[in-house]
Design an enzyme around this catalytic site. Structure first.
Site, short mmCIF file in Angstrom:
data_model
loop_
_atom_site.label_atom_id
_atom_site.label_comp_id
_atom_site.label_asym_id
_atom_site.label_seq_id
_atom_site.Cartn_x
_atom_site.Cartn_y
_atom_site.Cartn_z
N GLU A 48 36.37 19.51 40.90
CA GLU A 48 36.29 19.66 42.28
C GLU A 48 36.17 18.43 43.19
O GLU A 48 35.40 18.24 43.88
CB GLU A 48 35.26 20.94 42.73
N ASP A 54 33.58 31.53 37.98
CA ASP A 54 32.63 30.86 38.72
C ASP A 54 31.61 31.92 39.32
O ASP A 54 31.75 32.29 40.48
CB ASP A 54 33.63 30.16 39.91
N GLU A 77 25.81 33.39 46.08
CA GLU A 77 26.79 32.82 46.91
C GLU A 77 28.10 33.84 46.75
O GLU A 77 28.74 34.04 47.81
CB GLU A 77 27.47 31.60 45.97
C1 BDP Z 1 31.05 26.79 43.06
C2 BDP Z 1 30.55 26.69 44.45
C3 BDP Z 1 30.46 25.19 44.75
C4 BDP Z 1 30.00 24.41 43.60
C5 BDP Z 1 30.41 24.76 42.46
C6 BDP Z 1 29.83 24.10 41.24
O1 BDP Z 1 31.25 27.32 45.30
O2 BDP Z 1 29.87 24.93 46.00
O3 BDP Z 1 29.86 23.07 44.02
O4 BDP Z 1 30.53 26.00 42.13
O5 BDP Z 1 29.26 24.73 40.46
O6 BDP Z 1 30.67 28.17 42.94
O7 BDP Z 1 29.94 22.86 40.78
#
Ligand code: BDP
Length: 712
Positions: free
Chosen positions: A303, A377, A405
């Protein structure tokens, strides 16, 4: 009414109405209301005896005992001149001559550095361990017995943790915002540190010690290199000093490009000697200030975060470079496997496995690979991640999300222990039947001594710590399972309820029912039958199954549900992405078979016609409609059960939960209506008559925006 009765009534009303604010968590120490047990406790706890030159940790244990005994029994705990009968003795064989005289060492040896025993000897309660922190954990266990009103007449308890590193991951930024945080701002008041020590730091440490959490990563995985600069390290040092007596080590997230950003180097290539030296020097600097620093947590090449692949190197190259810097000091690297590439068109669910599996055996021995429970996720429900069991030579650290979340964020009641357990109890078949995820994580399957489990924290500055009062139960359950994954969700819920609300059965039972049904309810009204990632875009608040056409396909909902006029679901079998093949054959054949795949994972692995006959006999479309409706009804049940507790729970906490349940009910209906209207555009089938009609049109739901949704 007589005057006396009026007075009694008023007093009762006063105490019932007196609001609690949830600050005390499960450490409330309210008076024991069971008369005979109270007498038993008072009798057994005439005095205590601990080492005279108390270590800070033993001092913490004694302080906690004093506060607790005062609250629970209304008496002052006195220090014994000598150990007579009815003395509570705490210590190690080294610190307490009395414990040494009991010759317990043979039984203590197997308890390691954190385990403890609580035993009755010659009329005295003994809390003994090999280390002071073991004694503190034993003390909290003993207090739990009193808080949950267990007899302490003949105690014979030993306990050791299943997993070595039991760590909270705070996704806290240096500006005090919290990524995916729904409980206010970050606890860490960086600006006032190192000068000001907020008393909450101490209560935070107490709470963690009480459930055996022994590490905290202070900063977000989307890391800011500044935390590694001297000014911030001064602040971190103060937190570490506060936490140390509670056995809580600090860790930091390390931004891979820190050597460039704060070190002035031109590269962060892990094979570059200057870069390696930079990390060595940084580690030396940190350990000079914080001798028991835990180590680094790293999110790399995921990401948008920088990582070794930027330089054509592997995750192992990156992790080992940091590991080498930490190794002389005893630190570890927790290297995250949450990676998926921007360019790769392959099923996102497969990418972590594809990247990491070939690296098994290539990581240094102070590296753990930290793997989310599922391959996408933190969805409301995911099958276990195929990496568990697939890298026998590498310690696999579990990462659960405690903050909600994807599970209703700040207002939905979802007790997550059953979700954690579902994953831990899943059988990977890595070494035949019985090779559970829990055995991978606790190291027993492949003989790893370095083991760990992490939980993404739901804690913030809100007075009750977690925003939703029941969020506390998830912090609690995470800690209890990290220590002992064999506990049942129900046992943990009951402990928490007794300590948080009351020891009365007519309070415990309805709340247990609410909690035990809550996670399934959320799954039903959000993502039934294995649907996933259909939340609102970016903030993940509310339904968004229509999200499409974003700059990357795997950040849309249509990528995951793949609804069309024929059916719905992501084909991950051999005819599709073949992600099932990443599991061991027994699991792969089960998930890969339409008939054998558990219905809870059906649409995770299969693209299924709308007319497909479910086990209930209903066609998929109808089954889906009723499942969404079932979720809503479950929330109604939760509301009714909670309402029945109006006179049993103090007004402050009762009203907050009641209001949140009302929001949850409304949002469950929103999820049902929005998802069914949307999926109906593909199925072309009617929504059964007995399901309440949506109050708005699909266009209305699609048009809703939440520009300031929290945690984003
Ligand atoms: C996702 C979240 C994000 C996190 C990412 C992570 O939306 O904010 O940075 O995981 O775990 O679920 O790195």
């Amino acid at each position: 009414m007589t005057k006396f009765k009026v007075l009694l009534f008023l007093l009762l009303a006063f105490f019932q109405a007196k609001a609690e604010d949830g600050y005390d968590l499960w450490l409330r120490y309210k008076p024991v209301d069971n008369v005979s047990l109270k007498a038993e406790y008072v009798q057994a706890l005439k005095a205590y005896s601990a080492a005279t030159d108390k270590s800070p940790t033993i001092q913490v244990a004694v302080d906690e005992l004093s506060i607790a005994i005062k609250g629970l029994l209304g008496v002052e705990l006195k220090s014994a001149d000598q150990v007579g009968e009815q003395t509570l003795v705490l210590g190690t064989s080294a610190s307490s001559p009395y414990i040494a005289s009991l010759k317990l060492q043979k039984s203590l040896d197997p308890l390691g550095d954190e385990g403890y025993m609580i035993t009755t000897k010659k009329g005295n309660v003994i809390i003994a361990a090999n280390t002071d922190i073991g004694v503190l954990y034993g003390t909290f266990h003993f207090l739990r017995l009193l808080q949950t009103q267990q007899s302490i007449k003949k105690l014979n308890i030993t306990s050791t943790p299943n997993v070595k590193l039991r760590v909270l991951n705070h996704w806290d930024n240096l500006d005090r915002t919290v990524e995916r945080g729904y409980a206010g701002f970050s606890l860490w008041d960086w600006h006032r540190l190192p000068g000001y020590i907020d008393p909450r730091y101490i209560d935070y440490a107490r709470a963690n010690a009480s459930i055996g959490i022994n590490g905290t990563v202070l900063t977000n995985v989307n890391a800011n290199a500044l935390v590694l600069t001297p000014a911030y390290l001064e602040k971190v040092k103060v937190l570490a000093n506060v936490f140390r007596p509670y056995g809580l080590k600090v860790y930091l997230t390390a931004r891979f490009s820190a050597p460039i950003e704060i070190g002035g180097l031109k590269t962060a290539d892990p094979l570059n000697t200057e870069v390696q030296q930079w990390w060595k020097d940084k580690a030396d600097e940190i350990y000079n200030m914080i001798p028991d620093f835990g180590g680094f947590l790293v999110k790399a090449n995921s990401e948008g975060q920088p990582g070794p692949q930027n330089y054509g190197r592997t995750h192992a190259d990156g992790a080992n470079m940091m590991a080498a810097a930490l190794k002389p000091h005893g630190g570890v690297v927790m290297w995250r496997a949450f990676v998926y590439s921007n360019e790769e068109p392959d099923d996102r669910a497969k990418q972590a496995y594809n990247d990491f599996k070939p690296l098994d055996g290539k990581f240094d021995d102070n590296v753990l690979v930290q793997v989310k429970n599922g391959a996408i996720d933190f969805q409301p429900r995911e099958p276990f991640h195929p990496l568990f069991g697939a890298m026998p030579k590498t310690p696999m650290m579990m990462e659960f999300q405690i903050t909600q979340e994807y599970l209703g964020q700040g207002t939905h009641l979802a007790y997550l222990s059953p979700m954690y357990k579902e994953c831990l109890d899943a059988d990977t078949y890595a070494k035949g039947k019985g090779s559970t995820v829990a055995k991978v994580v606790d190291g027993s399957l492949n003989n790893h001594r370095l083991t760990g489990i992490a939980g993404v924290s739901n804690i913030g500055t809100e007075r009750n710590w977690t925003g939703h009062l029941f969020g506390q139960s998830n912090w609690y359950a995470f800690g209890r399972l990290a220590w002992s994954h064999g506990l049942s969700s129900e046992e943990i819920a009951k402990e928490w309820i007794r300590m948080t609300f009351s020891n009365q059965e007519d309070v415990i039972n309805p709340i247990t029912n609410i909690m035990m049904a809550s996670h399934e309810a959320v799954v039903s009204y959000m993502t039934p039958f294995g649907l996933h990632h259909i939340m609102g875009w970016g903030h993940h608040y509310g339904p968004g199954p229509w999200i499409a056409n974003k700059h990357r396909a795997d950040w849309t909902s249509v990528y995951y549900h793949k609804a069309d006029k024929n059916g719905i679901g992501f084909d991950r079998t051999a005819s599709g992405s073949n992600a099932v093949a990443q599991y061991f054959p027994e699991v792969a054949s089960k998930f890969g078979s339409l008939e054998e795949c558990p219905e809870k994972f059906l649409l995770w692995f299969h693209h299924v016609p709308w007319t497909y006959k479910m086990k209930s006999g209903k066609e998929l479309w109808n089954a889906m409609c009723y499942e969404y409706q079932h979720g809503v009804e479950e929330v109604e049940n939760m509301q009714q059960k909670w309402q029945s507790l109006e006179n049993e729970i103090d007004a402050g906490r009762f009203e907050q939960v009641k209001s949140f349940l009302k929001i949850q009910k409304k949002e469950a209906e929103w999820w049902r209506d929005a998802c069914l209207l949307y999926f109906q555009t593909f199925s072309g089938k009617p929504i059964p008559e007995d399901i309440p009609k949506a109050s708005q049109t699909l266009e209305y739901y699609e048009g809703l925006t939440f520009p300031f949704a929290p945690g984003n």
